[in-house]
Enzyme design. Structure first.
Site, PDB file in Angstrom:
ATOM      1  N   ARG A 186       0.824  -1.228   0.000  1.00 16.38           N
ATOM      2  CA  ARG A 186       0.000   0.000   0.000  1.00 16.38           C
ATOM      3  C   ARG A 186       0.850   1.267   0.000  1.00 16.38           C
ATOM      4  O   ARG A 186       0.466   2.286   0.563  1.00 16.38           O
ATOM      5  CB  ARG A 186      -0.982   0.037   1.180  1.00 16.38           C
ATOM      6  CG  ARG A 186      -1.924  -1.127   1.247  1.00 16.38           C
ATOM      7  CD  ARG A 186      -2.911  -1.179   0.081  1.00 16.38           C
ATOM      8  NE  ARG A 186      -3.658  -2.414   0.137  1.00 16.38           N
ATOM      9  CZ  ARG A 186      -3.331  -3.527  -0.526  1.00 16.38           C
ATOM     10  NH1 ARG A 186      -2.280  -3.538  -1.352  1.00 16.38           N
ATOM     11  NH2 ARG A 186      -4.056  -4.609  -0.427  1.00 16.38           N
ATOM     12  N   SER A 235     -10.786  -0.327   3.326  1.00 14.18           N
ATOM     13  CA  SER A 235     -10.107  -0.597   4.597  1.00 14.18           C
ATOM     14  C   SER A 235      -9.606   0.710   5.187  1.00 14.18           C
ATOM     15  O   SER A 235      -8.945   1.496   4.509  1.00 14.18           O
ATOM     16  CB  SER A 235      -8.918  -1.530   4.379  1.00 14.18           C
ATOM     17  OG  SER A 235      -9.381  -2.802   4.019  1.00 14.18           O
ATOM     18  N   GLU A 305      -4.862   3.469   6.353  1.00 18.13           N
ATOM     19  CA  GLU A 305      -4.689   3.169   4.930  1.00 18.13           C
ATOM     20  C   GLU A 305      -5.383   4.261   4.116  1.00 18.13           C
ATOM     21  O   GLU A 305      -4.850   4.750   3.125  1.00 18.13           O
ATOM     22  CB  GLU A 305      -5.285   1.806   4.580  1.00 18.13           C
ATOM     23  CG  GLU A 305      -5.191   1.516   3.078  1.00 18.13           C
ATOM     24  CD  GLU A 305      -5.531   0.080   2.714  1.00 18.13           C
ATOM     25  OE1 GLU A 305      -5.163  -0.837   3.461  1.00 18.13           O
ATOM     26  OE2 GLU A 305      -6.155  -0.108   1.641  1.00 18.13           O
TER      27      GLU A 305
HETATM   28  C1  LIG Z   1     -15.783  -1.006  -1.086  1.00 12.57           C
HETATM   29  C2  LIG Z   1     -14.304  -0.776  -1.223  1.00 12.57           C
HETATM   30  C3  LIG Z   1     -13.447  -1.874  -1.355  1.00 12.57           C
HETATM   31  C4  LIG Z   1     -12.066  -1.673  -1.484  1.00 12.57           C
HETATM   32  N1  LIG Z   1     -11.235  -2.743  -1.620  1.00 12.57           N
HETATM   33  C5  LIG Z   1      -9.908  -2.565  -1.754  1.00 12.57           C
HETATM   34  C6  LIG Z   1      -9.019  -3.680  -1.922  1.00 12.57           C
HETATM   35  O1  LIG Z   1      -9.426  -4.826  -1.942  1.00 12.57           O
HETATM   36  N2  LIG Z   1      -7.695  -3.430  -2.048  1.00 12.57           N
HETATM   37  C7  LIG Z   1      -7.190  -2.156  -2.050  1.00 12.57           C
HETATM   38  O2  LIG Z   1      -5.982  -1.995  -2.191  1.00 12.57           O
HETATM   39  N3  LIG Z   1      -8.012  -1.080  -1.910  1.00 12.57           N
HETATM   40  C8  LIG Z   1      -9.336  -1.260  -1.762  1.00 12.57           C
HETATM   41  N4  LIG Z   1     -10.166  -0.179  -1.600  1.00 12.57           N
HETATM   42  C9  LIG Z   1      -9.582   1.181  -1.553  1.00 12.57           C
HETATM   43  C10 LIG Z   1      -9.524   1.882  -2.916  1.00 12.57           C
HETATM   44  O3  LIG Z   1     -10.439   1.303  -3.774  1.00 12.57           O
HETATM   45  C11 LIG Z   1      -8.133   1.821  -3.525  1.00 12.57           C
HETATM   46  O4  LIG Z   1      -7.159   2.377  -2.697  1.00 12.57           O
HETATM   47  C12 LIG Z   1      -8.097   2.538  -4.894  1.00 12.57           C
HETATM   48  O5  LIG Z   1      -6.936   2.147  -5.566  1.00 12.57           O
HETATM   49  C13 LIG Z   1      -8.153   4.067  -4.784  1.00 12.57           C
HETATM   50  O6  LIG Z   1      -8.320   4.577  -6.083  1.00 12.57           O
HETATM   51  P1  LIG Z   1      -9.038   5.975  -6.364  1.00 12.57           P
HETATM   52  O7  LIG Z   1      -8.913   6.253  -7.814  1.00 12.57           O
HETATM   53  O8  LIG Z   1     -10.411   5.968  -5.831  1.00 12.57           O
HETATM   54  O9  LIG Z   1      -8.098   6.957  -5.540  1.00 12.57           O
HETATM   55  P2  LIG Z   1      -8.545   8.157  -4.578  1.00 12.57           P
HETATM   56  O10 LIG Z   1      -9.265   7.573  -3.402  1.00 12.57           O
HETATM   57  O11 LIG Z   1      -9.222   9.206  -5.345  1.00 12.57           O
HETATM   58  O12 LIG Z   1      -7.132   8.676  -4.107  1.00 12.57           O
HETATM   59  C14 LIG Z   1      -6.296   7.870  -3.292  1.00 12.57           C
HETATM   60  C15 LIG Z   1      -4.907   8.526  -3.281  1.00 12.57           C
HETATM   61  O13 LIG Z   1      -4.356   8.412  -4.591  1.00 12.57           O
HETATM   62  C16 LIG Z   1      -3.972   9.717  -5.058  1.00 12.57           C
HETATM   63  N5  LIG Z   1      -4.189   9.759  -6.509  1.00 12.57           N
HETATM   64  C17 LIG Z   1      -5.347   9.574  -7.187  1.00 12.57           C
HETATM   65  N6  LIG Z   1      -5.131   9.688  -8.507  1.00 12.57           N
HETATM   66  C18 LIG Z   1      -3.822   9.948  -8.655  1.00 12.57           C
HETATM   67  C19 LIG Z   1      -2.978  10.187  -9.791  1.00 12.57           C
HETATM   68  N7  LIG Z   1      -3.441  10.157 -11.034  1.00 12.57           N
HETATM   69  N8  LIG Z   1      -1.659  10.426  -9.558  1.00 12.57           N
HETATM   70  C20 LIG Z   1      -1.157  10.446  -8.308  1.00 12.57           C
HETATM   71  N9  LIG Z   1      -1.895  10.264  -7.196  1.00 12.57           N
HETATM   72  C21 LIG Z   1      -3.212   9.999  -7.386  1.00 12.57           C
HETATM   73  C22 LIG Z   1      -4.866  10.696  -4.309  1.00 12.57           C
HETATM   74  O14 LIG Z   1      -4.286  11.974  -4.256  1.00 12.57           O
HETATM   75  C23 LIG Z   1      -4.938  10.015  -2.943  1.00 12.57           C
HETATM   76  O15 LIG Z   1      -3.798  10.314  -2.178  1.00 12.57           O
HETATM   77  C24 LIG Z   1     -11.544  -0.352  -1.475  1.00 12.57           C
HETATM   78  C25 LIG Z   1     -12.420   0.746  -1.361  1.00 12.57           C
HETATM   79  C26 LIG Z   1     -13.793   0.538  -1.234  1.00 12.57           C
HETATM   80  C27 LIG Z   1     -14.696   1.716  -1.130  1.00 12.57           C
END
Ligand SMILES: Cc1cc2nc3c(=O)[nH]c(=O)nc-3n(C[C@H](O)[C@H](O)[C@H](O)COP(=O)(O)OP(=O)(O)OC[C@H]3O[C@@H](n4cnc5c(N)ncnc54)[C@H](O)[C@@H]3O)c2cc1C
Length: 318
Positions: A186, A235, A305
């Site tokens: 992570r 998480s 996380e």
């Molecule tokens: C129901 C549910 C289940 C989930 N299951 C998992 C799982 O099994 N495993 C897991 O790892 N995660 C899980 N997650 C967490 C989440 O889905 C992941 O961390 C996902 O990768 C976040 O992506 P996002 O585009 O929504 O990022 P965001 O939430 O929008 O941003 C997260 C971080 O990434 C940064 N970011 C976003 N885009 C960029 C970019 N283009 N360049 C640089 N930085 C950037 C943001 O600034 C922030 O710091 C889950 C979430 C939910 C709601």
């Protein structure tokens, strides 16, 4: 940097939005609610919320923000964010429009950072490219996934990565190899302070029906174990070395605990659910209580996380 009080001034926001609209190709919204852009459905407004139409536009936007002393950050699909109730007094950059292409090759694919990760997983599977199928069902985009090094079922998004195109805080674009980024559980230390624009993966060939079958099985398993259809940020805590955060929380009696409109899921104790219009203040108080209980009983300090956005001055948690 422009402060919160300056950005509360609609005249200044309108002036900045006008400047962005003239100089940056794309859409610019003012005082956009971030609760609308997060899976937790929590968060106040972003002063400015911009969808640059291309990489060049994103670069111009970042330069303009720096020039005008405007704080900025790149959002993905907001699935791992807890945004403060005050919102974010700066500019949020959303790459959903400008970095939205996926191109497949014989032995891999290249994808824009703004693409929904599940879309990439599906395209890879249908193209007979294996390696991403265990990520199926993780919500969020490619850029967010890279920044979090998201993963599940023993697989991480960085496993088959070759390199990423990134933009520095001054708008300069460069390419970083996977090794340079130094991905870890992570964590993507080499991406700190950078915006991911594109990612390239090397993926072994496989029969599409076999890859699609694993995708379906993975999604079913995910729905069995996780809370997929209620507002949450996934998480809340990382698994500490040698432990599972969910087990620790469950064993201290955390399941079902609530503050205001948010509560710890009965299904998965590392998920906090926004049941009844909860706020960031509610979520943070619940996080503090859970952390204290686990610390007292096990001496383990749980590390967040999810990422916090907005006023985050909280030494107990950060
Ligand atoms: C129901 C549910 C289940 C989930 N299951 C998992 C799982 O099994 N495993 C897991 O790892 N995660 C899980 N997650 C967490 C989440 O889905 C992941 O961390 C996902 O990768 C976040 O992506 P996002 O585009 O929504 O990022 P965001 O939430 O929008 O941003 C997260 C971080 O990434 C940064 N970011 C976003 N885009 C960029 C970019 N283009 N360049 C640089 N930085 C950037 C943001 O600034 C922030 O710091 C889950 C979430 C939910 C709601």
């Amino acid at each position: 940097m422009l402060g919160k009080s300056e950005l509360a001034d609609d005249k200044l926001l309108n002036e900045l939005a006008g400047e962005i609209s003239r100089e940056v190709a794309g859409r610019c919204l003012i005082n956009e609610s971030l609760a609308r852009h997060t899976s937790f459905r929590i968060g106040g407004p972003a002063g400015l919320y911009v969808y640059p139409a291309s990489v060049d536009a994103a670069s111009s936007l970042v330069q303009l923000c720096r020039h005008r002393g405007l704080e900025f950050f790149t959002i993905g699909y907001g699935t791992n964010l807890l945004v403060s109730d005050d919102g974010f007094p700066g500019c949020v950059i959303d790459l959903a429009d400008g970095c939205s292409r996926v191109v497949t090759f014989e032995n891999g694919l290249e994808t824009g950072a703004g693409v929904w990760l599940n879309e990439v997983v599906r395209i890879a599977a249908e193209s007979g490219l294996a390696g991403l199928e265990k990520l199926a069902g993780i919500p969020g985009g490619v850029g967010g996934g890279m920044s979090m090094n998201c993963g599940a079922f023993g697989s991480a998004i960085s496993d088959h990565l070759v390199d990423v195109d990134v933009m520095d805080a001054d708008g300069t674009v460069s390419r970083l190899s996977k090794e340079t980024v130094g991905f870890n559980y992570r964590k993507a230390p080499g991406l700190a302070g950078k915006t991911v624009l594109k990612a390239r993966f090397n993926l072994p060939a496989a029969a599409p029906e076999d890859v699609l079958r694993v995708v379906d099985e993975t999604v079913s398993e995910r729905f069995r174990r996780n809370v997929m259809n209620l507002p949450s940020a996934g998480s809340v805590f990382k698994n500490p070395p040698g432990h599972f955060a969910a087990k620790l929380i469950e064993s201290v009696g955390g399941k079902g605990m609530s503050v205001g409109g948010v509560e710890v899921s009965e299904l998965h104790a590392n998920f906090i659910i926004n049941r009844r219009g909860g706020t960031a203040v509610d979520a943070l108080e619940l996080i503090r209580r859970i952390r204290r209980m686990v610390l007292q009983q096990y001496g383990v300090a749980l590390e967040l996380e999810l990422r916090r956005v907005g006023s985050t001055d909280d030494p107990e948690i950060d």
